[in-house]
Design an enzyme around this catalytic site. Structure first.
Site, PDB file in Angstrom:
ATOM      1  N   THR A   1       0.868  -1.142  -0.042  1.00  6.78           N
ATOM      2  CA  THR A   1       0.133  -0.157   0.050  1.00  6.78           C
ATOM      3  C   THR A   1       0.832   1.415  -0.075  1.00  6.78           C
ATOM      4  OG1 THR A   1      -1.815  -1.199   1.166  1.00  6.78           O
ATOM      5  CG2 THR A   1      -1.687   1.328   1.416  1.00  6.78           C
TER       6      THR A   1
ATOM      7  N   PHE B   1       1.048   5.082   0.952  1.00  4.40           N
ATOM      8  CA  PHE B   1       0.407   6.082   1.776  1.00  4.40           C
ATOM      9  C   PHE B   1       1.237   7.442   1.335  1.00  4.40           C
ATOM     10  CE2 PHE B   1      -0.017   2.200   4.125  1.00  4.40           C
ATOM     11  CZ  PHE B   1      -1.045   2.368   4.980  1.00  4.40           C
TER      12      PHE B   1
END
Length: 286
Positions: free
Chosen positions: A173, A175
């Site tokens: 992921t 960020f």
């Protein structure tokens, strides 16, 4: 202390919490019920920074984030790539054989879709991964599990029945780190510039708007479009490009973009995460 606090969306133990602890171990992470609340925490001075997920290598874009970024009034000052390791967590005494359903955030469920389907487990969408773990602990039903982090299992006293259940080994992921004021890196450093812009709904509008990036050798690493205000007549584009706005190539590319596009909005200029260079090197080898 707000000066040493970083806000995130989710409950304690969420993957966003893990990202906060990984990048800023000296700061206190502040859980927020929604992305809007995390933005508000920075605006209102309850936190200095916010850690917000924007995309996942398996599930794609995090919904609503690119709508929030232009309206949120915060600046991107950094990025972080977090390898996501999903755990199947359940109340103590639960077994795989007795499980019926699994609760988690829709992103986590989609990242573990094959694992759940192969075992006949019913996925149930939840507000966030750690919140699902907290509820599973509260319900104490051996037939209900959650997909969450090992930190969440520790916080809520759950047993880890399986670790690393994500369908793809590259599950990562990205960020963004947001702040109230911009923090621009020096010219000459490895830099990413994120921006939003609109183009008119006419032939070749996007081609002309982006032409300056090609002619000036500026690499566009991300380009996404989405409708504005639910209308189908024009699109808004989000782009990540390599380079610093004060460097000549990107200066020239931005001049051309401003000529052909409308409402160009620079969301942030920030250091490129080392993950980018490693990924580029791996792609070159492949």
């Amino acid at each position: 202390m707000p000066a040493t606090t970083i806000a995130y969306q989710g409950a304690p133990g969420a993957n966003s919490d893990l990202a906060c602890r990984s990048v800023f171990p000296e700061m206190t992470s502040l859980p927020c019920a929604s992305f809007e609340d995390a933005f508000a925490a920075v605006h209102e001075g309850r936190a200095r920074l916010a850690m917000i997920p924007v995309e996942n290598s398996v599930a794609g874009r995090v919904a609503d984030i690119h709508h929030l970024l232009p309206r949120g009034g915060l600046h991107i000052i950094g990025e972080h790539y977090q390898r996501v390791v999903h755990c199947l967590v359940a109340p103590k005494g639960a077994t795989m054989e007795g499980l019926r359903e699994v609760h988690s955030h829709i992103q986590a469920l989609s990242q573990c879709r094959t694992y759940l389907r192969d075992r006949g487990l019913v996925p149930v969408s939840h507000a966030d991964t750690a919140g699902a773990a907290a509820d599973v602990a509260k319900w104490n039903d051996p037939g209900i599990a959650a997909i969450a982090s090992d930190l969440a299992a520790e916080i809520y006293g759950l047993t880890i029945l399986a670790r690393g259940i994500e369908d793809a080994a590259h599950n990562t992921t990205r960020f963004l780190v947001l702040a109230k004021e911009p923090v621009t890196p020096p010219v000459g450093s490895d830099t990413v510039t994120s921006l939003l812009f609109r183009v008119r709904s006419v032939p070749a509008a996007l081609y002309k708007a982006l032409g300056g990036f090609a002619t000036n050798g500026v690499n566009i690493t991300k380009l996404e479009s989405y409708l504005v205000d639910g209308r189908f007549v024009a699109a808004q584009f989000y782009a990540d490009v390599e380079g610093h706005p004060n460097e000549r190539p990107l200066q020239l590319a931005m001049e051309e973009l401003n000529f052909f596009a409308r409402e160009v909005n620079v969301l942030g200029v920030y250091p490129a995460h080392p993950f980018r260079r490693a990924a580029n090197q791996q792609e070159g080898q492949d």
